[in-house]
Design an enzyme around this catalytic site. Structure first.
Site, short mmCIF file in Angstrom:
data_model
loop_
_atom_site.label_atom_id
_atom_site.label_comp_id
_atom_site.label_asym_id
_atom_site.label_seq_id
_atom_site.Cartn_x
_atom_site.Cartn_y
_atom_site.Cartn_z
N TYR A 23 0.59 -1.25 0.17
CA TYR A 23 0.05 0.23 -0.26
C TYR A 23 0.85 1.26 -0.14
O TYR A 23 0.51 2.11 -0.81
CB TYR A 23 -1.01 -0.04 1.29
CG TYR A 23 -1.78 1.25 1.45
CD1 TYR A 23 -2.58 1.68 0.55
CD2 TYR A 23 -1.37 2.09 2.66
CE1 TYR A 23 -3.10 2.99 0.81
CE2 TYR A 23 -2.05 3.26 2.55
CZ TYR A 23 -3.01 3.86 1.80
OH TYR A 23 -3.46 5.09 2.05
N SER A 105 -2.40 13.53 8.05
CA SER A 105 -3.42 13.31 7.03
C SER A 105 -4.79 13.06 7.70
O SER A 105 -4.81 12.78 8.95
CB SER A 105 -2.92 11.89 6.35
OG SER A 105 -4.17 11.29 6.03
N GLN A 126 -4.03 18.08 6.98
CA GLN A 126 -4.28 17.89 5.62
C GLN A 126 -5.79 17.56 5.59
O GLN A 126 -6.28 16.64 6.36
CB GLN A 126 -3.47 16.92 5.19
CG GLN A 126 -3.95 16.47 3.60
CD GLN A 126 -4.90 15.24 3.53
OE1 GLN A 126 -4.64 14.37 4.17
NE2 GLN A 126 -5.90 15.21 2.60
N TYR A 128 -9.26 16.15 3.41
CA TYR A 128 -9.95 15.85 2.18
C TYR A 128 -11.42 16.54 2.44
O TYR A 128 -12.05 16.13 3.51
CB TYR A 128 -10.00 14.10 2.14
CG TYR A 128 -8.74 13.80 1.65
CD1 TYR A 128 -8.42 13.89 0.41
CD2 TYR A 128 -8.31 12.79 2.51
CE1 TYR A 128 -7.24 13.39 -0.05
CE2 TYR A 128 -6.97 11.98 1.93
CZ TYR A 128 -6.65 12.22 0.50
OH TYR A 128 -5.64 11.81 0.11
N ARG A 163 -4.77 0.91 -7.63
CA ARG A 163 -3.43 0.88 -7.38
C ARG A 163 -3.44 -0.74 -7.34
O ARG A 163 -4.24 -1.43 -6.57
CB ARG A 163 -2.92 1.30 -5.86
CG ARG A 163 -2.91 2.89 -6.03
CD ARG A 163 -3.05 3.53 -4.75
NE ARG A 163 -3.18 5.02 -5.07
CZ ARG A 163 -3.90 5.63 -4.10
NH1 ARG A 163 -3.92 5.25 -2.79
NH2 ARG A 163 -4.28 6.88 -4.41
N LYS A 250 -2.64 21.25 -2.31
CA LYS A 250 -1.87 20.12 -2.60
C LYS A 250 -2.14 19.20 -3.69
O LYS A 250 -3.46 18.92 -3.73
CB LYS A 250 -1.81 19.28 -1.42
CG LYS A 250 -0.71 17.99 -1.69
CD LYS A 250 -0.76 17.28 -0.25
CE LYS A 250 0.32 16.06 -0.36
NZ LYS A 250 -0.51 14.85 -1.03
N ARG A 277 0.55 7.96 -7.49
CA ARG A 277 -0.60 7.22 -6.93
C ARG A 277 -2.05 7.28 -7.65
O ARG A 277 -3.03 6.77 -7.38
CB ARG A 277 -0.76 7.05 -5.60
CG ARG A 277 0.45 6.71 -4.73
CD ARG A 277 0.42 7.12 -3.20
NE ARG A 277 -0.34 6.35 -2.45
CZ ARG A 277 -0.04 5.18 -1.86
NH1 ARG A 277 0.94 4.56 -2.31
NH2 ARG A 277 -0.69 4.71 -0.93
#
Ligand SMILES: Cc1cc2nc3c(=O)[nH]c(=O)nc-3n(C[C@H](O)[C@H](O)[C@H](O)COP(=O)(O)O)c2cc1C
Length: 385
Positions: A23, A105, A126, A128, A163, A250, A277
């Protein structure tokens, strides 16, 4: 033996269950961009400059208005707490001790409040943007309470790239540990004892929300499903109104998008392709940097990430106009392999490599390197083997 950043990758492979190693390590689809991020550093050479006398090196750099001890920071990497118990805190502590910022994150085991309390230092969050704006605002409030000086909004992941290693391992699709995963974990007893020894970790920020389920795997799967797939610049403007600290976008790869970020009120951008990714066949970040820096240099702070493994890589980015470099996999592997001490050692390796290479270039500081700019590097346009 650990001599350079890549050695941590091998050490992490020996300690982590395969699903987690893959991962971290993998890229999307054919992994073209993943490879490009690394290979394109070789297209730039550093200018050697001799007989400048012995000199004291000053590696300090301004990152988002903060004077950091190195031109580096730890970027947001999801699930650090699954690679080491309390991995988020260990990594942030290593950064704080080294005098560089860290960025937590959204996909973390420990919350921004817990990490800021335990680690101190210059901490960022960070975000989302989720389709549940209520939860998005909750995350923002948590970051504000924790004293995060900057918010990094990641904009290159509205849709997740495939991925293929994760697909083969059944990672992300699984919300509970499968027998195959358990068997694989059993081959890594040191990891099991450390990470699972005190019970299965869960995502602190959504623990109070039953709809996300229980345990990190299920919570993460539900969180990623809720990333807003329709994100636009209007949402960034919405965020700009709600966040008083520095706003960093970002996932920028073109000068046109960098201009839009600036006009939407961002203080900085991170040139990033998410470590290869996401969009496969996207350009490497180091190749995207010169044009963005030429068009926007001085108007907006430019950070960059993507396969930085050597002090010389960092020097190339600074010469081409970046004000700082964010680390990703390199510190995730160092953390998995050696915990806080591993990350500290990695940062020390970068410090040593920066010091020696700058001296061999006849430069006494990162500031001097940035002043010299493009004249410190040479583009090698020779065809590659
Ligand atoms: C395992 C892993 C998890 C990541 N999780 C996040 C994340 O939660 N948020 C984010 O903005 N970027 C995330 N990234 C991207 C990194 O911040 C960064 O862009 C990338 O790793 C840089 O490339 P490098 O790993 O080759 O240095 C993740 C990267 C990896 C490898």
């Amino acid at each position: 033996m650990i001599v350079n950043a890549d050695d941590f990758r091998d050490a992490a492979r020996r300690r982590l269950p395969k699903i987690f190693f893959d991962y971290i390590d993998g890229g999307s689809f054919g992994e073209t961009t993943l490879r490009r991020n690394r290979d394109d550093f070789d297209r730039w050479a550093l200018e050697q400059c001799v007989l400048r006398g012995s000199m004291q090196q000053d590696l300090c750099a301004d990152i988002l208005g903060h004077r950091a001890a190195l031109p580096l920071m730890l970027g947001p990497v999801g699930f650090l707490g699954l690679y080491r118990r309390d991995g988020e805190i260990a990594a942030a502590r290593a950064a704080a001790t080294a005098g560089i910022p860290w960025c937590l994150s959204t996909f973390s085991i420990r919350s921004i409040g817990s990490v800021a309390r335990a680690a101190g230092g210059e901490g960022y969050f960070q975000l989302y943007i989720l389709d549940d704006r209520g939860l998005t605002e909750e995350l923002l409030a948590g970051a504000e309470r924790a004293g995060a000086g900057a918010l990094f909004v990641t904009v290159d992941t509205a849709i997740t790239g495939i991925r293929e290693k994760d697909v083969r391992n059944g990672f992300r699709a699984a919300t509970r540990l499968t027998p195959a995963m358990l068997m694989n974990m059993a081959t890594r007893p040191a990891w099991c004892l450390d990470v699972l020894g005190k019970g299965t970790p869960s995502v602190e920020a959504v623990d109070h929300r039953a709809e996300f389920g229980r345990g990190a795997l299920e919570q993460a799967a539900n969180l990623s499903r809720r990333i807003d797939k329709t994100l636009s610049w209007a949402d960034v403007a919405w965020l700009r109104e709600r966040w008083n600290g520095k706003l960093v976008i970002k996932g920028i790869l073109t000068a046109a998008d960098a201009q839009l970020a600036r006009s939407t009120g961002a203080d900085a951008i991170v040139i990033s392709n998410h470590g290869g990714r996401q969009l496969d066949a996207a350009p490497s970040t180091i190749s995207a940097l010169p044009e963005i820096a030429e068009q926007l240099g001085g108007e907006i702070d430019i950070l960059i990430d993507g396969a930085f493994r050597r002090g010389s890589d960092v020097i190339k980015a600074l010469a081409l106009g970046a004000s700082g470099v964010m680390l990703g996999r390199s510190y995730a592997f160092a953390l998995a392999a050696g915990g806080e001490a591993g990350v500290a050692k990695l940062l020390n390796i970068f410090r040593t490599e920066l010091t020696i290479n700058l001296a061999l270039m006849g430069l006494d500081s990162v500031d001097a390197l940035r002043r010299n700019g493009r004249s410190a590097v040479r583009f090698l346009d020779a065809p590659r083997a």
